[in-house]
Design an enzyme around this catalytic site. Structure first.
Site, PDB file in Angstrom:
ATOM      1  N   CYS A 115      -7.948  66.522  17.612  1.00  0.00           N
ATOM      2  CA  CYS A 115      -7.151  65.386  17.321  1.00  0.00           C
ATOM      3  C   CYS A 115      -5.513  65.659  17.743  1.00  0.00           C
ATOM      4  O   CYS A 115      -5.250  66.678  17.322  1.00  0.00           O
ATOM      5  CB  CYS A 115      -7.266  64.910  16.016  1.00  0.00           C
ATOM      6  SG  CYS A 115      -6.116  63.789  15.472  1.00  0.00           S
ATOM      7  N   THR A 116      -5.104  64.907  18.697  1.00  0.00           N
ATOM      8  CA  THR A 116      -3.710  65.303  19.016  1.00  0.00           C
ATOM      9  C   THR A 116      -2.767  65.306  18.054  1.00  0.00           C
ATOM     10  O   THR A 116      -1.530  65.719  18.457  1.00  0.00           O
ATOM     11  CB  THR A 116      -3.221  64.390  20.287  1.00  0.00           C
ATOM     12  OG1 THR A 116      -3.512  62.926  19.882  1.00  0.00           O
ATOM     13  CG2 THR A 116      -4.308  64.642  21.431  1.00  0.00           C
TER      14      THR A 116
ATOM     15  N   THR B  36     -10.031  60.710  19.249  1.00  0.00           N
ATOM     16  CA  THR B  36     -10.771  59.583  18.836  1.00  0.00           C
ATOM     17  C   THR B  36     -11.126  58.559  20.098  1.00  0.00           C
ATOM     18  O   THR B  36     -12.556  58.432  20.288  1.00  0.00           O
ATOM     19  CB  THR B  36     -10.172  58.871  17.910  1.00  0.00           C
ATOM     20  OG1 THR B  36      -9.678  59.673  16.765  1.00  0.00           O
ATOM     21  CG2 THR B  36     -11.095  57.663  17.279  1.00  0.00           C
TER      22      THR B  36
ATOM     23  N   GLU C  76       1.506  61.895  10.279  1.00  0.00           N
ATOM     24  CA  GLU C  76       2.257  60.686  10.354  1.00  0.00           C
ATOM     25  C   GLU C  76       3.473  60.554   9.242  1.00  0.00           C
ATOM     26  O   GLU C  76       4.523  59.784   9.510  1.00  0.00           O
ATOM     27  CB  GLU C  76       1.347  59.481  10.611  1.00  0.00           C
ATOM     28  CG  GLU C  76       0.513  59.529  11.539  1.00  0.00           C
ATOM     29  CD  GLU C  76       1.386  58.488  13.031  1.00  0.00           C
ATOM     30  OE1 GLU C  76       2.114  57.701  12.833  1.00  0.00           O
ATOM     31  OE2 GLU C  76       0.923  59.062  14.219  1.00  0.00           O
TER      32      GLU C  76
ATOM     33  N   CYS D 207      -5.864  60.914  22.868  1.00  0.00           N
ATOM     34  CA  CYS D 207      -6.212  60.475  21.856  1.00  0.00           C
ATOM     35  C   CYS D 207      -7.619  61.275  21.504  1.00  0.00           C
ATOM     36  O   CYS D 207      -8.328  60.588  22.468  1.00  0.00           O
ATOM     37  CB  CYS D 207      -6.128  59.206  21.302  1.00  0.00           C
ATOM     38  SG  CYS D 207      -7.026  58.552  19.686  1.00  0.00           S
TER      39      CYS D 207
ATOM     40  N   SER E 170      -3.236  56.652  19.316  1.00  0.00           N
ATOM     41  CA  SER E 170      -3.053  55.433  18.182  1.00  0.00           C
ATOM     42  C   SER E 170      -1.611  55.621  17.565  1.00  0.00           C
ATOM     43  O   SER E 170      -1.422  54.731  16.830  1.00  0.00           O
ATOM     44  CB  SER E 170      -4.217  55.877  17.206  1.00  0.00           C
ATOM     45  OG  SER E 170      -3.891  57.179  16.873  1.00  0.00           O
TER      46      SER E 170
ATOM     47  N   GLY F 285      -9.175  56.753  13.610  1.00  0.00           N
ATOM     48  CA  GLY F 285     -10.258  57.540  13.482  1.00  0.00           C
ATOM     49  C   GLY F 285     -11.307  57.133  12.190  1.00  0.00           C
ATOM     50  O   GLY F 285     -12.198  57.786  12.203  1.00  0.00           O
TER      51      GLY F 285
END
Ligand code: DGL
Length: 267
Positions: free
Chosen positions: A185-186, A75, A151, A73, A11, A43
């Site tokens: 989660c990556t 998710t 992020e 990912c 994502s 997510g």
């Protein structure tokens, strides 16, 4: 075909944790990466929307010559489950590779999982673990703010905001006495130091992205699809939003500046 690229998508930038491992263990491979930075986060969306995005991400990668696809990912991997929609190419998500490693290394049979709300709601990691080792206790915790912190570059070990949020999420898992924690989660390996500090030295952390990369190597090896290129391969990155933002932040994931071309694309 063996010198075609490995296609990797996420994502956003989390899948770069898989790219980092791929570059380390398969340096001769070309990698094509797609980060859907315009639509992150996945997510907090419904399974239907995540599935639609995942199909579009895969369709984008398929416009290039790829010999394998990695959904880097947690998710997407959780929503796709064991009904993958890529059947003509080797395909892996991150859930099974991480679950296999966790089942192998846990000593006390207590495994923690942290992931996005969609991942935790899906129960994907529990199912994968219980298929392998039904007796293992699984403690899951959704960490919705982690992706936003990462992020936005709140990744420093000393960052008080990240620490406070991490304490809130991790304390219930730590109290359960897990000896293994899957970073489901990556994005999460980027704040690994904070997580490790709060969980304590006796807890082993598993990066789902890195495990998927190792799994991909085994998969390509078994199909005789590893590249026979003599020199190093190249990374090419595509993002659906600003390339500048991607380049600026990607170093946190790769632990070095982005080497390779970065393009903006629309799906
Ligand atoms: N890297 C994605 C994962 O592994 C982030 C999820 C999101 O977009 O919310 O789950």
């Amino acid at each position: 075909m063996r010198n075609d690229a490995i296609g990797v998508f996420d994502s956003g930038m989390g899948g770069l944790t898989a790219v980092k491992e791929l570059n380390a263990i398969l340096p001769q491979e070309n990698i094509i990466y797609f980060g859907d930075t315009a639509r992150i986060p996945y997510g907090s969306r419904s399974p239907e929307t995540i599935m639609r995005y995942a199909r579009e991400d895969v369709a984008f990668l398929r416009q290039h010559a790829v010999k394998m696809i990695i959904a880097a990912c947690g998710t997407v991997s959780s929503v796709v489950g064991d009904r993958p929609f890529v059947t003509d190419l080797p395909f892996t998500g991150v859930v099974l590779p991480a679950a296999e490693t966790a089942c192998r290394i846990t000593k006390n049979g207590r495994i923690g999982i942290i992931g996005t709300p969609a991942t935790v709601r899906s129960g994907s990691y529990e199912k994968a673990i219980h298929k392998l080792r039904p007796e293992v206790a699984v403690i899951s915790q959704a960490c919705p703010l982690f992706v936003h912190l990462v992020e936005n570059g709140y990744t420093d070990f000393r960052n008080p905001v990240t620490r406070l949020v991490a304490e809130e999420y991790l304390e219930p898992v730590r109290k359960e006495g897990v000896d293994t924690l899957i970073l489901g989660c990556t994005h999460y390996p980027v704040i690994r130091e904070v997580i490790a500090d709060l969980m304590g030295p006796e807890v082993q952390l598993i990066s789902s992205g890195a495990e998927a990369a190792k799994y991909a190597r085994r998969c390509l090896e078994a199909r005789d699809l590893l590249s026979d290129r003599k020199g190093p391969g190249e990374n090419t990155y595509y993002v659906s939003d600003s390339t500048e933002m991607f380049i600026e932040n990607a170093g946190h994931f790769l632990h070095q500046d982005v080497v390779g071309k970065v393009f903006r694309c629309s799906l």
